[in-house]
Motif scaffolding. Structure first.
Motif, mmCIF file in Angstrom:
data_model
loop_
_atom_site.group_PDB
_atom_site.id
_atom_site.type_symbol
_atom_site.label_atom_id
_atom_site.label_comp_id
_atom_site.label_asym_id
_atom_site.label_seq_id
_atom_site.Cartn_x
_atom_site.Cartn_y
_atom_site.Cartn_z
ATOM 1 N N ALA A 97 -14.787 -11.358 -32.983
ATOM 2 C CA ALA A 97 -14.828 -10.255 -32.021
ATOM 3 C C ALA A 97 -15.343 -9.008 -32.729
ATOM 4 O O ALA A 97 -14.991 -8.747 -33.876
ATOM 5 N N ARG A 143 -14.517 -6.907 -24.924
ATOM 6 C CA ARG A 143 -14.806 -7.064 -26.346
ATOM 7 C C ARG A 143 -15.972 -8.041 -26.533
ATOM 8 O O ARG A 143 -15.912 -9.165 -26.031
ATOM 9 N N GLU A 147 -8.847 -8.783 -21.499
ATOM 10 C CA GLU A 147 -10.221 -9.273 -21.282
ATOM 11 C C GLU A 147 -10.279 -10.194 -20.065
ATOM 12 O O GLU A 147 -11.222 -10.140 -19.269
ATOM 13 N N ILE A 184 -12.881 -19.580 -26.377
ATOM 14 C CA ILE A 184 -13.144 -18.442 -27.275
ATOM 15 C C ILE A 184 -12.030 -18.342 -28.323
ATOM 16 O O ILE A 184 -12.287 -18.124 -29.512
ATOM 17 N N ARG A 190 -3.481 -11.020 -26.877
ATOM 18 C CA ARG A 190 -4.823 -11.059 -27.461
ATOM 19 C C ARG A 190 -5.917 -11.065 -26.385
ATOM 20 O O ARG A 190 -6.915 -10.360 -26.494
ATOM 21 N N PHE A 191 -5.729 -11.894 -25.351
ATOM 22 C CA PHE A 191 -6.831 -12.080 -24.394
ATOM 23 C C PHE A 191 -6.528 -11.574 -22.973
ATOM 24 O O PHE A 191 -7.403 -11.619 -22.113
ATOM 25 N N TYR A 207 -18.424 -10.691 -28.550
ATOM 26 C CA TYR A 207 -18.252 -11.719 -29.599
ATOM 27 C C TYR A 207 -19.618 -12.077 -30.165
ATOM 28 O O TYR A 207 -20.627 -11.985 -29.475
#
Lengths: 263, 104
Positions: B63, B71, A26, B52, A22-23, B73
């Motif tokens: 998101a 991405r 990023e 987050i 998911r992260f 938010y």
């Protein structure tokens, strides 16, 4: 890729797989924009451990992968033995030698996490008690050791130092109970676990004797200690049983017997 | 309604992140820079994305579609309400504390 980037990539690998999916991208982008400082690397490590714990608590998924379990099961005892050997045979001064041998229990006890998985499979009813007992002893060991060292450094009255050492010995008896329970658990399992079980029982019982009853009596009621040979025999048994236990437990994680396959 | 003090380790970070998002959507790096400018606080990368994740799970931020690596938010409707309530509580606490200090 420099050392810090490699370290941060390795730290990302400590996060649970679902969290990385998911992260992960990023976070990599962020670290490319802002190269990590030492504080960032520590933050990543703490957050990764926190996320793992959070996942285990909320989903019941194992804290460590099978591969990590094996590494911890192998490296904990090996690091422990190395520190004991260094403390005993490197010709350090008495205080450093004692400190090294005492601190060597911490990596050894790290293997409680994979051992918990063995307990769960080999003796489900005992697993919780054995793990809690070991964890309490593990946590108490470095804390009480630090307290004893701090009191020594502060030049507090001798009876307080003796009390702190007594408390440390008392708390760490829980560790001995864990070793004995671990030995019993492994005795019930298949090869090579019975050897580890027998060695664990010996190590746990001699540890109980050497660092528990004997030293506590010596500290509080020295007149009751009539024969130093009793201490010597306990120490000798421990010095034989401890490496045996460590090696066979490590082997049990590298080549687990089929009935104790780490899921 | 969710309370920010229920986020444990990430409690302070969640408030800073939500405050940063109060004037519009931002991606992780922009949030980090904004928080540094707003509050002189350097959020660690693990803390930022841990917080987050918790805020997203709680439905306080969401998101937006965008590049997978950057991405953005934004606050949800519930997130705006929770942030407003939290800031009002803090404002009240701050004014009470300051008036007590002034009265001494």
């Amino acid at each position: 890729m420099n050392l810090r980037e490699r370290t941060s990539e390795w730290l990302l690998g400590l996060y649970p797989a679902a969290w990385r999916d998911r992260f992960g991208d990023e976070l990599r982008e962020l670290l490319e924009n802002r190269p990590p400082t030492i504080a960032d690397l520590i933050d990543l490590l703490l957050a990764a451990l926190h996320e793992r714990w959070h996942q285990t608590r909320t989903t019941g998924e194992p804290l460590m992968s099978r591969q990590t379990l094996r590494w911890v099961g192998l490296l904990g005892p090996i690091l422990h033995l190395t520190m004991v050997a260094a403390g005993l045979f490197l010709g350090l001064d008495e205080e450093s030698s004692e400190a090294l041998v005492l601190l060597s229990m911490t990596p050894y006890l790290l293997s409680i996490v994979p051992l918990h998985r063995l307990y769960e499979q080999a003796w489900p009813r005992m697993s919780r008690a054995a793990t809690k007992t070991g964890a309490a002893g593990t946590l108490a060991w470095p804390v009480m050791f630090a307290v004893a060292l701090a009191l020594d450094g502060l030049r507090v009255p001798e009876q307080w130092q003796v009390a702190a050492m007594g408390a440390m010995l008392g708390f760490t008896q829980m560790t001995s109970v864990w070793l004995v329970l671990g030995g019993l658990v492994l005795l019930r399992a298949g090869r090579p676990a019975p050897f580890a079980g027998a060695a664990g029982l010996l190590a746990g019982l001699s540890w109980l004797w050497v660092f528990g009853v004997n030293l506590a009596v010596h500290s509080y009621a020295p007149h009751l200690v009539s024969n130093s040979a009793v201490y010597g025999i306990g120490l000798a048994v421990w010095l034989i049983a401890d490496p045996l236990w460590a090696m066979v437990v490590a082997a049990a994680f590298v080549w687990p017997p089929p009935e104790l396959a780490l899921a | 309604m969710a309370r920010l003090d229920s986020f444990g380790r990430y409690g302070e970070a969640t408030l800073l992140i939500m405050t940063s998002l109060a004037d519009g959507p931002k991606h992780g790096y922009a949030i980090m820079q904004d928080v540094e400018a707003l509050h002189d606080t350097r959020l660690g990368p693990g803390t930022l994305y841990g917080a987050i994740g918790r805020l997203e799970q709680a439905g306080l931020i969401e998101a937006l579609a965008g590049e997978k690596r950057r991405r953005p938010y934004r606050l949800t409707v519930e997130g705006r309400q929770v942030l407003a309530t939290t800031l009002r509580d803090l404002q009240q606490l701050a004014s009470t504390g300051l008036s007590r200090l002034a009265g001494q």
